[in-house]
Design an enzyme around this catalytic site. Structure first.
Site, short mmCIF file in Angstrom:
data_model
loop_
_atom_site.label_atom_id
_atom_site.label_comp_id
_atom_site.label_asym_id
_atom_site.label_seq_id
_atom_site.Cartn_x
_atom_site.Cartn_y
_atom_site.Cartn_z
N GLY A 175 0.81 -1.22 0.00
CA GLY A 175 0.00 0.00 0.00
C GLY A 175 0.84 1.26 0.00
N HIS A 185 2.14 4.69 -5.17
CA HIS A 185 2.63 5.87 -5.89
C HIS A 185 2.77 5.50 -7.36
CE1 HIS A 185 6.38 3.66 -5.75
NE2 HIS A 185 6.31 3.63 -4.43
N HIS A 212 4.11 2.08 -8.37
CA HIS A 212 3.17 0.95 -8.30
C HIS A 212 2.23 0.97 -9.51
CE1 HIS A 212 4.01 1.36 -3.84
NE2 HIS A 212 4.22 0.07 -4.04
N GLY A 217 8.77 -4.75 -8.89
CA GLY A 217 9.63 -3.66 -9.32
C GLY A 217 11.10 -4.01 -9.17
N LYS A 249 13.32 -1.94 -8.39
CA LYS A 249 13.95 -1.16 -7.31
C LYS A 249 14.36 -2.09 -6.17
CE LYS A 249 11.93 1.41 -4.17
NZ LYS A 249 12.58 0.95 -2.91
N ASP A 250 13.51 -3.09 -5.89
CA ASP A 250 13.86 -4.09 -4.88
C ASP A 250 14.52 -5.27 -5.60
OD1 ASP A 250 12.57 -2.86 -2.47
OD2 ASP A 250 10.85 -2.93 -3.80
N GLN A 252 15.09 -8.51 -3.68
CA GLN A 252 13.79 -9.17 -3.45
C GLN A 252 13.32 -9.86 -4.73
OE1 GLN A 252 10.26 -7.40 -1.32
NE2 GLN A 252 9.59 -6.89 -3.39
O1 PAF Z 1 7.82 -5.04 -2.15
C1 PAF Z 1 6.89 -5.03 -1.31
O2 PAF Z 1 6.08 -4.09 -1.27
C2 PAF Z 1 6.77 -6.16 -0.32
O3 PAF Z 1 8.01 -6.64 0.05
C3 PAF Z 1 5.87 -7.31 -0.84
C4 PAF Z 1 6.46 -7.97 -2.08
C5 PAF Z 1 4.48 -6.77 -1.17
C6 PAF Z 1 5.73 -8.39 0.24
O4 PAF Z 1 5.15 -7.88 1.39
#
Ligand code: PAF
Length: 278
Positions: A27, A30, A33, A145, A147-148, A151
């Site tokens: 949430g 911006h 997203h 994204g 950016k991460d 992840q």
């Molecule tokens: O990147 C994020 O916003 C969070 O790490 C995600 C992937 C929604 C998991 O909570």
């Protein structure tokens, strides 16, 4: 646009949704997203955006409590971009009905490097909640994204190794006009910090240009960046050049690289990265 709060209702809706493109978020949405939502819109018959601030991925003393919860604003942004989207916004008890999540998804050693070295358990929390959300939403495609970057890499590996039938789609980082990567955490910045924040991207592009022109002393480039950031009041977690495909430390013969950094200004921790083909 429809907002669904329970797993039961989401599963019911899913039966007739056809192919589903999924955008997991916490949430406080911006423009970055919205690029994910636009990508999702093109990739499947239905779109689900989840909004859930996942306690499991926050360490002690991190910003779980102050993370902005802005559901109605988020919903109106999604409605504007994709009127047929479903917003899945479970409360904490819905996703974690037991006090603790007993079964967790354990990423490999990379989870303790880069951001993981400064946020122990963070990627375990991310992999666990994303697996749960994948099991609930059963998407065909999931958009994340760049950016991460770490992840994204960990989740791509998870999907591959656990044979999840999902296409992971990386989406380029959205940036403000001055280069600052769009992030929900930018809303924490004071006016002075916001003016200072583009220094991260300035150094990423400086390092990228040097490497593209043949420089291979990655450590020296990182030291120069760290020195300048510290001089301007930043606390630097890391500045590292890695192989973009493996995320192992870069060697001179690599051709696909990524420079990743994380640093704090005031009480806000920002991350960013830039890819290089050389
Ligand atoms: O990147 C994020 O916003 C969070 O790490 C995600 C992937 C929604 C998991 O909570």
């Amino acid at each position: 646009m429809k907002i669904i709060h329970t797993i039961k209702e989401l599963r019911e809706w899913r039966k007739t949704a056809g192919t589903v493109a999924f955008v997991p978020t916490m949430g406080n949405l911006h423009a970055g997203h919205m690029a994910l939502v636009r990508e999702a819109r093109e990739r499947a018959q239905s779109v689900v955006v989840s909004i859930f601030v996942n306690r499991l991925q926050f360490g002690q003393g991190e910003d779980f409590d102050r993370y902005p919860r802005t559901l109605s604003h988020d919903a109106s942004l999604i409605e504007h971009e994709c009127p047929h989207a479903v917003v899945f916004a479970p409360d904490e008890k819905e996703l974690y009905p037991h006090v603790i999540q007993q079964y967790k998804v354990e990423p490999p050693a990379l989870q303790d490097e880069l951001c993981g070295a400064f946020r122990p358990g963070h990627f375990r929390g991310v992999a666990t909640v994303v697996s749960k959300l994948f099991n609930i939403v059963q998407p065909t495609v999931a958009c994340f994204g760049k950016k991460d970057y770490q992840q994204l890499f960990i989740l791509q590996q998870m999907v591959e190794e656990l044979n999840m039938p999902i296409d992971v789609v990386p989406v380029d980082t959205g940036r403000a006009g001055d280069g600052l990567a769009l992030s929900s955490r930018n809303s924490y910045l004071s006016e002075a910090e916001r003016a200072e924040a583009p220094r991260l991207y300035h150094h990423l592009t400086r390092m990228r240009d040097a490497i593209a022109s043949g420089e291979r002393d990655f450590a020296r480039l990182a030291e120069e960046t760290i020195e300048d950031l510290v001089r301007h009041g930043w606390v630097v977690d890391y500045v590292e050049t890695r192989n973009a495909r493996t995320l192992k430390p870069a060697v001179h013969t690599d051709h696909a690289l990524v420079i990743l950094l994380a640093a704090r200004i005031g009480s806000t921790r920002l991350i960013d990265n830039i890819e290089i083909q050389c």
